[in-house]
Every structure is written in C-alpha cells, then in structure tokens.
Scaffold this motif. Structure first.
Motif, PDB file in Angstrom:
ATOM      1  N   LEU A  51      21.229 -13.813  41.246  1.00  0.00           N
ATOM      2  CA  LEU A  51      22.578 -13.698  40.690  1.00  0.00           C
ATOM      3  C   LEU A  51      23.450 -12.822  41.593  1.00  0.00           C
ATOM      4  CD1 LEU A  51      24.662 -14.112  38.430  1.00  0.00           C
ATOM      5  CD2 LEU A  51      23.676 -12.143  37.272  1.00  0.00           C
ATOM      6  N   ALA A  52      22.866 -11.734  42.080  1.00  0.00           N
ATOM      7  CA  ALA A  52      23.612 -10.836  42.966  1.00  0.00           C
ATOM      8  C   ALA A  52      24.032 -11.554  44.244  1.00  0.00           C
ATOM      9  CB  ALA A  52      22.755  -9.617  43.305  1.00  0.00           C
ATOM     10  N   LEU A  53      23.135 -12.361  44.802  1.00  0.00           N
ATOM     11  CA  LEU A  53      23.431 -13.091  46.040  1.00  0.00           C
ATOM     12  C   LEU A  53      24.513 -14.143  45.804  1.00  0.00           C
ATOM     13  CD1 LEU A  53      22.650 -13.493  49.026  1.00  0.00           C
ATOM     14  CD2 LEU A  53      20.973 -15.192  48.267  1.00  0.00           C
ATOM     15  N   GLU A  54      24.408 -14.877  44.706  1.00  0.00           N
ATOM     16  CA  GLU A  54      25.405 -15.898  44.383  1.00  0.00           C
ATOM     17  C   GLU A  54      26.780 -15.275  44.167  1.00  0.00           C
ATOM     18  OE1 GLU A  54      24.902 -19.536  43.950  1.00  0.00           O
ATOM     19  OE2 GLU A  54      23.340 -18.795  45.300  1.00  0.00           O
ATOM     20  N   SER A  55      26.798 -14.112  43.528  1.00  0.00           N
ATOM     21  CA  SER A  55      28.062 -13.422  43.288  1.00  0.00           C
ATOM     22  C   SER A  55      28.665 -12.937  44.609  1.00  0.00           C
ATOM     23  CB  SER A  55      27.840 -12.239  42.345  1.00  0.00           C
ATOM     24  OG  SER A  55      29.030 -11.515  42.163  1.00  0.00           O
ATOM     25  N   PHE A  56      27.839 -12.357  45.466  1.00  0.00           N
ATOM     26  CA  PHE A  56      28.317 -11.862  46.761  1.00  0.00           C
ATOM     27  C   PHE A  56      28.892 -12.995  47.606  1.00  0.00           C
ATOM     28  CE2 PHE A  56      27.647 -11.025  51.264  1.00  0.00           C
ATOM     29  CZ  PHE A  56      28.277  -9.797  51.422  1.00  0.00           C
ATOM     30  N   ALA A  57      28.230 -14.153  47.558  1.00  0.00           N
ATOM     31  CA  ALA A  57      28.675 -15.300  48.345  1.00  0.00           C
ATOM     32  C   ALA A  57      29.948 -15.931  47.793  1.00  0.00           C
ATOM     33  CB  ALA A  57      27.564 -16.350  48.409  1.00  0.00           C
ATOM     34  N   GLY A  58      30.367 -15.498  46.628  1.00  0.00           N
ATOM     35  CA  GLY A  58      31.586 -16.048  46.034  1.00  0.00           C
ATOM     36  C   GLY A  58      31.369 -17.379  45.349  1.00  0.00           C
ATOM     37  N   ASN A  59      30.085 -17.710  45.044  1.00  0.00           N
ATOM     38  CA  ASN A  59      29.791 -18.989  44.398  1.00  0.00           C
ATOM     39  C   ASN A  59      30.006 -18.943  42.889  1.00  0.00           C
ATOM     40  OD1 ASN A  59      29.035 -20.013  46.897  1.00  0.00           O
ATOM     41  ND2 ASN A  59      26.883 -19.452  46.630  1.00  0.00           N
ATOM     42  N   LEU A  60      30.187 -17.738  42.338  1.00  0.00           N
ATOM     43  CA  LEU A  60      30.412 -17.589  40.904  1.00  0.00           C
ATOM     44  C   LEU A  60      31.848 -17.145  40.665  1.00  0.00           C
ATOM     45  CD1 LEU A  60      27.096 -15.717  39.993  1.00  0.00           C
ATOM     46  CD2 LEU A  60      27.536 -18.180  39.966  1.00  0.00           C
ATOM     47  N   LYS A  61      32.413 -17.604  39.602  1.00  0.00           N
ATOM     48  CA  LYS A  61      33.837 -17.345  39.348  1.00  0.00           C
ATOM     49  C   LYS A  61      34.019 -16.379  38.178  1.00  0.00           C
ATOM     50  CE  LYS A  61      34.635 -20.252  42.610  1.00  0.00           C
ATOM     51  NZ  LYS A  61      35.001 -19.725  43.936  1.00  0.00           N
ATOM     52  N   GLY A  62      35.256 -16.105  37.887  1.00  0.00           N
ATOM     53  CA  GLY A  62      35.599 -15.270  36.738  1.00  0.00           C
ATOM     54  C   GLY A  62      35.054 -13.864  36.867  1.00  0.00           C
ATOM     55  N   SER A  63      34.413 -13.391  35.802  1.00  0.00           N
ATOM     56  CA  SER A  63      33.915 -12.008  35.754  1.00  0.00           C
ATOM     57  C   SER A  63      32.705 -11.782  36.648  1.00  0.00           C
ATOM     58  CB  SER A  63      33.552 -11.643  34.307  1.00  0.00           C
ATOM     59  OG  SER A  63      32.513 -12.490  33.843  1.00  0.00           O
ATOM     60  N   LEU A  64      32.182 -12.838  37.269  1.00  0.00           N
ATOM     61  CA  LEU A  64      31.027 -12.695  38.161  1.00  0.00           C
ATOM     62  C   LEU A  64      31.406 -12.867  39.636  1.00  0.00           C
ATOM     63  CD1 LEU A  64      28.266 -14.616  36.162  1.00  0.00           C
ATOM     64  CD2 LEU A  64      28.566 -12.150  36.389  1.00  0.00           C
ATOM     65  N   TYR A  65      32.692 -12.943  39.915  1.00  0.00           N
ATOM     66  CA  TYR A  65      33.148 -13.148  41.294  1.00  0.00           C
ATOM     67  C   TYR A  65      33.104 -11.815  42.055  1.00  0.00           C
ATOM     68  CZ  TYR A  65      36.194 -14.581  45.170  1.00  0.00           C
ATOM     69  OH  TYR A  65      36.714 -14.859  46.414  1.00  0.00           O
ATOM     70  N   HIS A  66      32.320 -11.771  43.130  1.00  0.00           N
ATOM     71  CA  HIS A  66      32.206 -10.590  43.988  1.00  0.00           C
ATOM     72  C   HIS A  66      31.912  -9.313  43.200  1.00  0.00           C
ATOM     73  CE1 HIS A  66      33.021 -12.809  47.493  1.00  0.00           C
ATOM     74  NE2 HIS A  66      34.342 -12.880  47.395  1.00  0.00           N
ATOM     75  N   GLN A  67      30.866  -9.373  42.384  1.00  0.00           N
ATOM     76  CA  GLN A  67      30.448  -8.169  41.659  1.00  0.00           C
ATOM     77  C   GLN A  67      29.496  -7.333  42.518  1.00  0.00           C
ATOM     78  OE1 GLN A  67      31.643  -7.518  38.139  1.00  0.00           O
ATOM     79  NE2 GLN A  67      32.996  -8.796  39.368  1.00  0.00           N
TER      80      GLN A  67
END
Length: 801
Positions: free
Chosen positions: A280-296
């Motif tokens: 989840l951390a990697l997906e968030s860092f890569a910008g693949n997740l949106k909304g409240s999980l974007y670049h966390q």
C-alpha cells in the motif's frame, strides 16, 4: 497473424539483425563524416538523412506495432486450431521449422526456454534428446497446457513444455532430473510469470513516482513525530514489496483506508501482513492511489522509543498528545504499528494507549495500519467493542501451497539479483517443504522466504553460483541438528537396525521396540502426516522400559537425552493445572508455560508425559488438539507448533490387566491390543477419541527373570564405565548379580528398584573406599559377595596396564 509472424521471424533472424545494425551504423557514420567534411551541407547529406529517418520509422513501426501484435483468438475462445492462439514469437518459430527437432533447436536459443532448463538443473543442451514427431501435435498439446495454466495465449515456453511432456516416455528427461509432471508445470508457471511480456506486452508509458517539487510543503511539520517513528518510504522503495497472491487483502485495505478508517491485518507470523502494508505504501508513493491515499507518508511507530525516558504516565500522555497533534495537522501520514497488541497492554510493554487513540481514530484524524496474530486479536482486541467498530479487520490466512509457490517464485528473482546467484526449482520446492521445520513458529510464505534468504546468503558467501536442494537441507540440518533430507548411507543402516540400537538400553519388549522402530522408519521416509507430531501411548507396569525407550529414542533421533521435555502429569491433576502448562494470562504475574514455553525454546524435542492418565480431564482434552493439529495457543495468544516434536505418553493404567493376560500366556498382538483399548474405554480411563489420536498404542510386558538379569548387567556396565573414566577398572561376579536381583527386584515396580539398590549398596560403598584412598586411580577391583552374602570389594595386584 501468420503474415505478421513471418515478418517478425525474418526481421528478428540473425542475418536480418546484422543487416539492420550495418544500415544503422553505415548511415549514421556516413552522415557524420560527410557533414564534418562539408560543414553540414544539407544538400550532400539529404539522401542519407532521408534513408536513416525512413529506417528509424520502420524500426519504430516494428517495435511498437508489429512486435506488439497479439493473436486474434484467446485460448478460452479457441475452437480447436492452436495456431490461432500462438503468440507472435511462438507462431514465427513454429512456421519457420520444418520438424519438431528443428523447432526444439530454435527454442533452446531463446532466453525464456534457457531459464526453464536452468531451473530444471539441465546443465547443457545435449541433455535435451531430440525426438521427431508431427509438430502439429506439439502445438495442440501446448494449447491444452496453457489453458490449464489459465494462460491467455500459447507462448514459446508452452511449446517447449509440450515437447518435454510428449517425449518424456522416450527421453526420461524429467525422471532423470527427479521431477514430476506437476513440478515441471510449476517451473513453466514460474517462467511464464517472469517472461510475462510475451503474452501481455506492456504499452510504452512514462510514469513519475513520488511527490512533485514542493508538494510536501503543503503538509505540516512532524518534528516531534520523527522522534518516535521511522519513515518507511526508503525501505519500501528498496524492497519493492509484492502483493502477488494477496490482491484481495490489499483491495480490502485500500478500500478501508480510502474511507479514512484505520485497519488491522490479522494473521499468523509469516503470513505476509507487513508485505501487504508495504505494498500500500509503494502504491501510494507511486501515485497509483487517489483521494486520501494519494502520496501518503508511512511512518512506523517505535514503542520502545516512545517509552524511553518517560518517568510517569503523565509525561507519556504529553508526548503522545504532541505527536497526535502533529499527525492531525499534517493529514498525510499513515502510522504502521506491527504487533498492535504492544499498545494495548500486552506483557511486552504494559502500555495501553487505546483510550487515548480511539477518539482520534473515530474522527479519522489519524489513520493506523496495525498487524496482530489471531491469538493476540482474540485476547486484546475482540473484547474492545469501541475500538473494534472503528477498525477495518482484514484476515490474512496462510496461502495454499500453489499460491505460496507463486509468491516464492517472485521472491526468488529478487534474491537472485541481490545475492548474484541462481536458484533452482528444487531449492524452492525444498524451502516450501521444510519451512515449518526451520521456523516452526511461522507460517507460509514467510517461513519459506526466510529459509530461502538464509540459504542463499550462505551459498553466496561460499562463492557457489547455484542454490540447490542440498544447500537448503544443509541449512536446516545445521540449525536443528535433525536429519530432514533423504536418509544417507549411515542413517539408512541405523534405521534398518533401529531395534538393535534401542535394545542396547531396553531389554526384551520386542513387540514395543519393533512398533516404535517402524514408526520412525515411516517418519524418515516421508510416509507420515506432515502437519502433526508423531505420537505414542506406552502402556504397561512400572519399571518395564517405557521411559528408557523414550530416552533411547531421544538420543537416537534428537541427539541426546537433554532434548527431552519430561512432565509428571500426576502434578497436573487439579483444575488450575492448565495455566501451568500454558503460562499466565496477560495482566497477571508472569509465569512461563511449563509445556508451551519449553516447546517454543526447543521445538525439536521429545515430550515425555509420565502417568498420563492422572492428568486433569481439561488437560487430556487439550492434547486432543495437540495430537491432531500439531499446534496449541498459549495464554499470551501465541501459537505453539508441535509438528517437529515426538510425543510419548506413558501410563500404568491397565497394568494388572496386562500382567494377568501375559501370565495366562496371552500373545501380545493386535487382538490383545483391541481388548486392552476396550478395557481402557470401559473403565473410563481414556476417551476413544484420545486413544485414536495416537499413532500407536504400544504395550510393554512385565519382565521375567532373564530380562531382570540382563537389565542388572546393563546397569552394572554403566557403573563400570563411569569408574573407568577415573581409570579404575571394576568387574562384578555372578554372585553379586544374583544378590542384586534377589534383593532389588520388586514385581510391582519392575526393574526400577534395582537401580536404587545398586546406588545404595554398591555405589555408596565404592564412594567411601575412594574417599578413604582404599581405591585409587589405576586400581583393578572386583565386587562380589562373601559366604555370608555380604558385599565385598577386592583389589587385583596387577592394576590397569
């Protein structure tokens, strides 16, 4: 598609590649030379430039259009013509080959096929015997193989697999490499995963990972937070965690966190909880997740750092208040808390932060991802309804063997790159097979991954290039001191003559020793159930060899009697005895589990349960689970594995029944055992379900005169050996042997009083004479009796030479 395949095959041929390289180099060098000589006069280099750009356009068209061409018919829709579903590469090779032999020769030049042969431990191409048969059969079977593997199209690897399987009867390639069809198909699956681009070519795409310049300035400072937490981002980027096989759990986690909830991953140690959180951390860092999980940002709480230096609860709450204030203000931090029970009052830290955190979790002011084992979840979280309502609970079960293989294949590629070695399929299969022996307290895939990593590191340090099955087995045996691989020559000899080895310590009891030996032979040849401990119930009178057999088995199999965990079950007859075995519950004064903690420390042990019938009924019920499932959960919520132990319960119950039947001349056979079990059940001594859990219920007969004499000689031999260590030679004549038997043997207690008699009457006498210097180093003495049957010690004039 056939036209595209022919073009692709020609364009990728060695001759054509050479021509393409020549054209590129020639035109580039000509333009450069002509330009330099003529001050880059375009009229001179116009034609060469036109030809070069035309050539580049053709190359780009080939690379992005022709080479990405997919078959028009997927396998699931194929009506029977395999050529309709062959990939561009496989179809090109298939059409250009005039026979199956020619086809295989071309396949063996391709990297994906070479990957398969290396994992099969095939060292040279000459090991692949060429057999000619209609190549159409090969394509047809390749379609079937790919369909069974849920493939989208038929790849080059499927064609090679088809050839290997169709010719196995003649070539014996798999048989010679000790591979079964199912294992070879797993190698194929591994190759298809690694070279997935043939079946699913990825479009050209530019992506940027991480935040843009200045994006982090939008969030608040986290100066206080960084004192007690560590940023996981760099670790995650370096590790590149995979969620293969955990897609469902990751989806649940993303959905829960997207709703501004905190989440709890519940699974045994090694199940991959941390890997899911890191994914989840990697997906968030890569910008693949949106909304409240974007670049966390992902921070891990260090509980010991939080506690360090705090002198009272008020100071700790003040620290926590500062941290929560920063996290709430920042708004882009997710806290990762491994072993979530550590902040809920577990025995590790005695710290309960639930009351402080719940209000912030409820509002979504802070978000947490925690991990916890099922046992700890039940003890520390399940009863806290308010906390539970605000957590997304995600169960992370142990994956199936098939999924575990896929996970290990993915991990193996990372290990190969890290340690610069190659990992054979047999090594991966062995790590999966023996993982629970290496790390009994973990589940798959974690246990197998750790074993693979440790063995790979050892192999790399020894400067070997390939990690094989033998390296995995060597790693396990070096840690456990237990033989796990196929028995070697010496061990085979020992197993085949195990009865003789046990009989060096145990007199008579041929039927009992034979049954134990047969069970051990089944264990070492892999014919036992792998997820439960091997277990026996020894029945018979006191002092007939039950305990001695257990000691002999511990020494032979585990390497020494010190590897034996011995419990007198008569001490566990009270209602509160269960706590003594399983340890204290959290919040009480710490008390180790007299069974669970010992097994955790020494998983490779023989557990001897003396006087089993005297244990409390709750404890007997507890062993129903141990004997069947091979695991137990202690009072701290920790799961303890017994799968690597041997459990022997001894009982004097039905001793009189056994003695009476043997004295009548009844043969101790299967019929006798059946009558004995019926007696035990009728008298209510053991429940049928408990008796059925044991691998063997073994009867020990009362000892006769000749057996007692032999036992006496063995005990005197042990005393003689101890004296010889002090350079004192001791011999015993027949008179003293008969005196010991006459005065020391008790029919009710068997041979046990003989040992006590020797200790009280002979060892004490020798000890006094040694202290009085009547017996000295180098003496040779004889112990006998005089005419009045008094024990005497006489010294030889020669002494030890």
């Amino acid at each position: 598609m056939i036209g595209y395949a022919k073009i692709y095959n020609i364009y990728q041929s060695i001759v054509f590649i050479s021509i393409r390289i020549f054209i590129s180099v020639f035109l580039s060098s000509y333009i450069l030379r002509a330009g330099l000589n003529n001050s880059f006069d375009l009229s001179i280099v116009k034609l060469p430039l036109f030809l070069l750009f035309t050539f580049l356009i053709i190359e780009i068209f080939f690379h992005f259009k022709i080479s990405k061409k997919l078959p028009e018919v997927e396998i699931s829709s194929n009506k029977g013509n395999p050529l309709d579903s062959l990939t561009l590469k496989s179809l090109g090779i298939f059409l250009s080959s005039n026979s199956s032999q020619s086809l295989v020769r071309k396949l063996l030049k391709i990297s994906s096929v070479n990957f398969m042969t290396s994992k099969m431990d095939i060292l040279s191409k000459e090991e692949i015997k060429l057999v000619d048969f209609p190549k159409e059969e090969l394509a047809k079977y390749a379609l079937e193989i790919s369909k069974n593997l849920k493939g989208k199209f038929v790849t080059i690897m499927d064609l090679f697999a088809s050839y290997i399987l169709l010719t196995e009867e003649n070539t014996k390639i798999l048989f010679n490499k000790n591979l079964k069809k199912e294992e070879f198909l797993q190698i194929l699956f591994w190759a298809r995963t690694k070279f997935a681009s043939e079946e699913n070519p990825q479009p050209f795409r530019i992506s940027f990972s991480g935040e843009g310049i200045g994006e982090s300035w939008v969030s608040g400072w986290t100066i206080e937070t960084k004192k007690y937490m560590v940023d996981l981002t760099s670790e995650v980027l370096q590790k590149k965690p995979s969620f293969l096989g955990r897609e469902s759990e990751l989806k649940q986690l993303i959905e829960g966190m997207y709703k501004n909830k905190s989440a709890l991953l519940v699974g045994e140690v090694g199940s991959g909880k941390t890997e899911i959180a890191q994914s989840l951390a990697l997906e968030s860092f890569a910008g693949n997740l949106k909304g409240s999980l974007y670049h966390q940002r992902f921070y891990m709480l260090l509980v010991d750092a939080l506690l360090a230096g705090s002198e009272n609860p008020g100071e700790l709450e003040e620290r926590l208040g500062y941290v929560i204030a920063e996290l709430s203000h920042a708004g882009n931090i997710i806290i990762f808390i491994p072993s979530f029970e550590n902040i809920l009052g577990s025995s590790s830290f005695h710290l309960d932060l639930s009351g402080v955190l719940i209000p912030y979790i409820e509002r979504g002011a802070i978000r947490i991802i925690g991990t916890v084992t099922p046992g700890s979840f039940k003890k520390f979280i399940e009863t806290r309804k308010t906390l539970l309502e605000n957590l997304e609970i995600i169960k992370v079960d142990e994956p199936s063997e098939e999924v575990s293989f896929a996970m290990l294949f993915k991990k193996a590629s990372q290990i190969e790159e890290l340690d610069n070695i190659k990992i054979s399929y047999s090594a991966i299969a062995s790590s999966l097979k023996y993982a629970k022996k290496y790390l009994p307290d973990r589940v798959l895939p974690g246990a197998a991954v750790t074993l693979l990593e440790d063995a790979a590191a050892a192999t790399a340090l020894s400067k070997k290039k390939i990690l094989e099955e033998g390296d995995i087995i060597q790693k396990i045996e070096s840690k456990t001191n237990i033989a796990v691989g196929k028995p070697g020559k010496e061990e085979k000899e020992l197993l085949l003559n195990l009865e003789d080895e046990i009989h060096k310590r145990v007199v008579d009891q041929k039927e009992a020793v034979f049954e134990v030996s047969e069970a051990m032979r089944r264990l070492r040849t892999g014919l036992t159930v792998k997820d439960k401990p091997i277990s026996f119930l020894f029945l018979g009178p006191t002092g007939v060899g039950k305990t001695e057999t257990a000691k002999a088995l511990s020494k032979i199999y585990f390497g020494g009697e010190e590897k034996m965990i011995r419990l007198d079950m008569s001490e566990y007859s009270e209602d509160g005895s269960l706590k003594r075995l399983l340890g204290s519950v959290p919040g009480e004064e710490q008390m180790p589990g007299e069974l669970t903690d010992k097994i955790l420390d020494n998983p490779f042990s023989l557990v001897l349960l003396d006087e089993f019938e005297k244990a409390n009924s709750n404890i007997l019920n507890l062993f129903l689970q141990v004997l069947d499932d091979g695991r137990l959960t202690d009072n701290k919520g920790k799961t303890v594995s017994f799968t690597n132990a041997i459990i022997i319960a001894t009982s004097n119950a039905a001793s009189e029944f056994i003695r009476e039947e043997v004295n009548k001349g009844t043969v101790v056979d299967k019929k006798f055992q059946k009558s004995l079990l019926e007696f035990l059940q009728t008298k209510g001594i053991f429940k049928p379900e408990l008796l059925n859990r044991f691998d063997g219920v073994i009867v020990f007969k009362p000892l006769g005169g000749s057996e007692i004499e032999e036992i006496t000689k063995i005990l005197l031999k042990e005393l003689s050996d101890k004296m010889l260590e002090q350079d004192i030679a001791v011999s015993f004549d027949n008179g003293i042997i008969q005196k010991i038997i006459k005065e020391g043997f008790d029919e009710q207690f068997g041979a046990r009083p003989i040992s006590r008699y020797i200790q009280d009457n002979i060892e004490d006498l020798l000890a006094q004479k040694i202290l009085k210097d009547e017996i000295k180093r180098g003496d040779k003495i004889t112990v006998s009796i005089d005419s009045l049957s008094v024990i005497t010690v006489s010294k030889s004039s020669q002494g030890i030479i």
